[in-house]
Enzyme design. Sequence first.
Site, PDB file in Angstrom:
ATOM      1  CG  HIS A   1      -0.151  10.053   1.017  1.00  0.00           C
ATOM      2  ND1 HIS A   1       0.600   9.717  -0.086  1.00  0.00           N
ATOM      3  CD2 HIS A   1      -1.391   9.564   0.796  1.00  0.00           C
ATOM      4  CE1 HIS A   1      -0.162   9.052  -0.939  1.00  0.00           C
ATOM      5  NE2 HIS A   1      -1.377   8.937  -0.418  1.00  0.00           N
TER       6      HIS A   1
ATOM      7  CG  HIS B   1      -2.418   4.568   1.514  1.00  0.00           C
ATOM      8  ND1 HIS B   1      -3.523   4.125   0.805  1.00  0.00           N
ATOM      9  CD2 HIS B   1      -1.899   5.589   0.797  1.00  0.00           C
ATOM     10  CE1 HIS B   1      -3.655   4.839  -0.291  1.00  0.00           C
ATOM     11  NE2 HIS B   1      -2.683   5.748  -0.318  1.00  0.00           N
TER      12      HIS B   1
END
Length: 139
Positions: A103, A101
């Site tokens: 940010h 993932h």
Amino acid sequence: MIKDDCIFCKLANGIIPTNTIYEDDDFRVILDASPSGQGHSLIIPKQHFDNAYLIDDSVAAKVMPLAKKIALALKEEFNCDGINILQNNEAAAGQTVFHYHVHVIPRHKNDAINLIWKQLSFSDEEQKETAERIKKHLN
């Protein structure tokens, strides 16, 4: 592939409700449940990849254009002074959820977010040697 025991697989695929700000066939972008500040977002692939070493190249190629889109939206909405686009791999680098993932974090001057590291210095000869050591692993 989706892993049954992966919370980010469940978040990315709508199994667990989220505060979604964007979704397409490959990604869901959500507000981080434990944000560093308002608007802190996570770009999560719907397929499971443990980290950047394992992400499919075709999915990886779509991440930065999406991060740019999210960053521009955050900058416009929050009138922030900057944006961090951050991705961690393995525990030593700060990865706590082992589903790739990214940010996207709005930043303001004098905010309390600390992403600064001690800067080191290497001689030109050390830098040349390091470059050569790395190059031998690239194809």
